[in-house]
Write an enzyme that holds these catalytic residues in place. Sequence first.
Site, PDB file in Angstrom:
ATOM      1  CG  ASP A 223      -2.161   1.049   1.068  1.00 29.88           C
ATOM      2  OD1 ASP A 223      -1.970   1.684   0.003  1.00 29.88           O
ATOM      3  OD2 ASP A 223      -3.276   0.810   1.833  1.00 29.88           O
TER       4      ASP A 223
HETATM    5  C1  BGC Z   1      -4.889   3.480  -0.046  1.00 34.55           C
HETATM    6  C2  BGC Z   1      -5.111   2.327  -1.024  1.00 34.55           C
HETATM    7  C3  BGC Z   1      -4.852   3.410  -2.265  1.00 34.55           C
HETATM    8  C4  BGC Z   1      -3.403   4.099  -2.429  1.00 34.55           C
HETATM    9  C5  BGC Z   1      -3.429   5.024  -3.723  1.00 34.55           C
HETATM   10  C6  BGC Z   1      -3.921   4.138   0.054  1.00 34.55           C
HETATM   11  O1  BGC Z   1      -3.643   5.343   1.149  1.00 34.55           O
HETATM   12  O2  BGC Z   1      -4.921   2.787   1.262  1.00 34.55           O
HETATM   13  O3  BGC Z   1      -6.281   1.808  -1.012  1.00 34.55           O
HETATM   14  O4  BGC Z   1      -4.929   2.594  -3.524  1.00 34.55           O
HETATM   15  O5  BGC Z   1      -3.631   4.827  -1.175  1.00 34.55           O
HETATM   16  O6  BGC Z   1      -3.900   5.978  -3.413  1.00 34.55           O
END
Ligand code: BGC
Length: 828
Positions: A223
């Site tokens: 993530d």
């Molecule tokens: C989130 C993800 C997301 C990523 C990119 C993170 O904060 O948990 O779900 O895909 O950011 O935006």
Amino acid sequence: MTFDIDHVLANISDQDKIALLSGIDFWHTHPIPEFNVPSVRVTDGPNGIRGTKFFAGIPAACLPCGTALGAIWDRDLLRRAGELIGDECIAKGAHCWLGPTVNMQRSPLGGRGFESFSEDPFLAGVAAASMIAGCESKGIISTIKHFVGNDQEHERRAVDVIVTPRAFREIYLRPFQIVARDTNPGALMTSYNKINGKHVVEDPKIYDMIRKEWEWDPLVMSDWYGTYTTIDSTNAGLDLEMPGVTRYRGKYIESAMQARLIKSSTLDARARKVLEFVQKASRTKVSEVEKGRDYPEDRALNRTLAANSVVLLKNEGSLLPLPKTAKKVALIGSHVKTPAISGGGSASLKPYYAVSLYDAVREALPEAELVYETGAYAHNMLPVVDRLLSNAVIHFYNEPMTNPDRKRLGTEPVPTTAFQFMDYKLAGLNRALFWATLIGDFTPDASGVWDFGLTVFGTANLYIDDELIIDNTTSQTKGTAFFGKGTVEEIGSKTLVSGQTYKIRIEFGSANTTTMKTTGMVNFGGGAANLGASLRMDSEEMINNAVKAAADADHVIICTGLNQDWESEGFDRPHMDLPGRIDEMISQVLGVAADKTVVVNQSGTPVTMPWANRAKSIVHAWYGGNETGHGIADVLFGDVNPSGKLSLSWPIDVKHNPAYLNYASVGGRVLYGEDIYVGYRFYEKTGREVLFPFGHGLSYTTFAVSPESSVSPDIFTPENPPTATVHVKNTGKAAGAQVLQLYVAAPNSPTARPQKELQGFEKVFLQPGEEKVVGIKLDKYATSFWDEIEEMWKSEAGAYEVLIGTSSEDIVARGRLKVDQTRYWRGL
Ligand code: BGC
């Protein structure tokens, strides 16, 4: 462009291999042009495709939120939703969708609960698999997320989830396992949190389970800013650190290799996986420029999705559907003119358009008199300025406004006073430290005292006609906005005259100018700000106006609920109640107009409804995407016969929910004390009444189901799981659909089990008078649980009941099933 993976690996340098293991920016992988290895674009996710820009983004299709899609219970329709996601990716030049989300709603308060499909792992897994199949059929890779246990936002990067192996397997991993078995998507995103003492992203046991036990080999990416180490995460199995530029790889891997803390073969294995991903992803031709599509057939599909997700919770005296001959309709509530189309955070995007309920009712009733009253506000932060804003632009600089000679590096037009710069790029702009000035014309549509609210990640001041109205620079207080990095909303006010134009100016300093310490939250960099404005209103007068409008109308539709201020990334909800004075407003309207009032609630997860007993008709409409207003109106006026079924149990009170005692992180950990008893498994086991049960949803027609279900073969074997058959007839006057939900109960099991568990379902469409024989197929997990001693799935010998319900509470047919011999297995 094609490339041969073996050839590339044999010929590139270690530095190139290492470079492959991190993104180059927020959304792209590292290219090696000399070897024809392109850069692949990934994009959020889950309910629409935002593309590469949080700021000044390309408009996109916004689908209903996860819980709404879960409420559809229709594999084919969800597959088509996945196809739309795939097409949107292609238009946005992206090869990979960061979705779907399949975390679990342990509590109604989860900030991102709206993103995931359901509290039931079987429904969540089937819904996810259907969407992934649709998306990947377009050649777009799906990244199922967040693996695993990111079920709350509080301290999401640090929290240690303490969970039993059984609950871990049966509840939290199960949706991922179903997806791995049924659609085998090409990528997986790790979660931020720890599970039982170790961050998932660097736990070798987790990677072994995925790759060896399940024999599933997706690209594993972290993530965003969820890679925390160089050596441990690389050795454990993390392929790709996102986003770039790298924070833990690059030269650190090089150094770890020199010290023989990472082997060459490990580097090769990770680089190979990234190359496989890039090769597979780049076979699909995506748009070279990021653009929109917005075709009539997409709108129609999105409308069908929105309408089919709507759940008719209550309809006493058949108040609904409303007649199209209605003469005078009162439309009351915060969401009538401002539809809630999506929850907040990375799920949010700039939609092509958003249909309000007001406009949809106007279309349905072109001749009727519509009376509108807000009744009570739903916002937490003051609403962003858009309609009353004109000629607005943002100028960018590398120096603060105190420098009179600063050079303007670029200017972007803006339609609103909200902006996030985490992925913003501008030639010459120092992303680590920059300043920006928003200037625009604000023309209020009412005279009086206007309140302005300014929230920032970075620093910001608001000036109106050069008068300082809000200083959010000198002294800052931590709030929850912007993934937990923002300040609270600072309020300032000014008396303004309707129709007169005022110059508003925001002087903004980027993320690193912040004076706050917000350790533990994800720092996306860039910074962000949000300016809202609202005419100061007397809340008592607002309620009185709503009551008066209701009393005078023939029909009353209240539409209110939560929005992105309440359900978003980075924080959980503090309570389960509707905001401000909404409950009072609804109660008072029901006090004068209960017989003619329909209450429509919009929220991604449950809210308390203290007025539910007095309301005759209650409709739950989630966050419905671009077509929110149409989706609701189609059901209200009977153009669509409702067939949505709750994807979550709806507790009466937040204190009743299974995670009530164990939700936020305490001392760095959260205890999943309810074990396998999540959602209806808990309410049923403890005999606790809910307001509306899991799987509940009414229709405008009636169905008769034969009380017996024949199960064949009636002896269960994992190799040949049975099919349960029931007979169903539409006994009413309208065409409609019923969801037949198959639950399996093991009443005589020596092992503690839930009362029953969802193990299959079919959605059946029937014309009036039509009947069908419906087969619902089980799989080998239908009788099994995770045995912690053997560390295997166990299907225990004994007698089982097959219960077919139209909700988890309304069981309409029964059958029997036997397991003659106990069996164990591992793997999928
Ligand atoms: C989130 C993800 C997301 C990523 C990119 C993170 O904060 O948990 O779900 O895909 O950011 O935006």
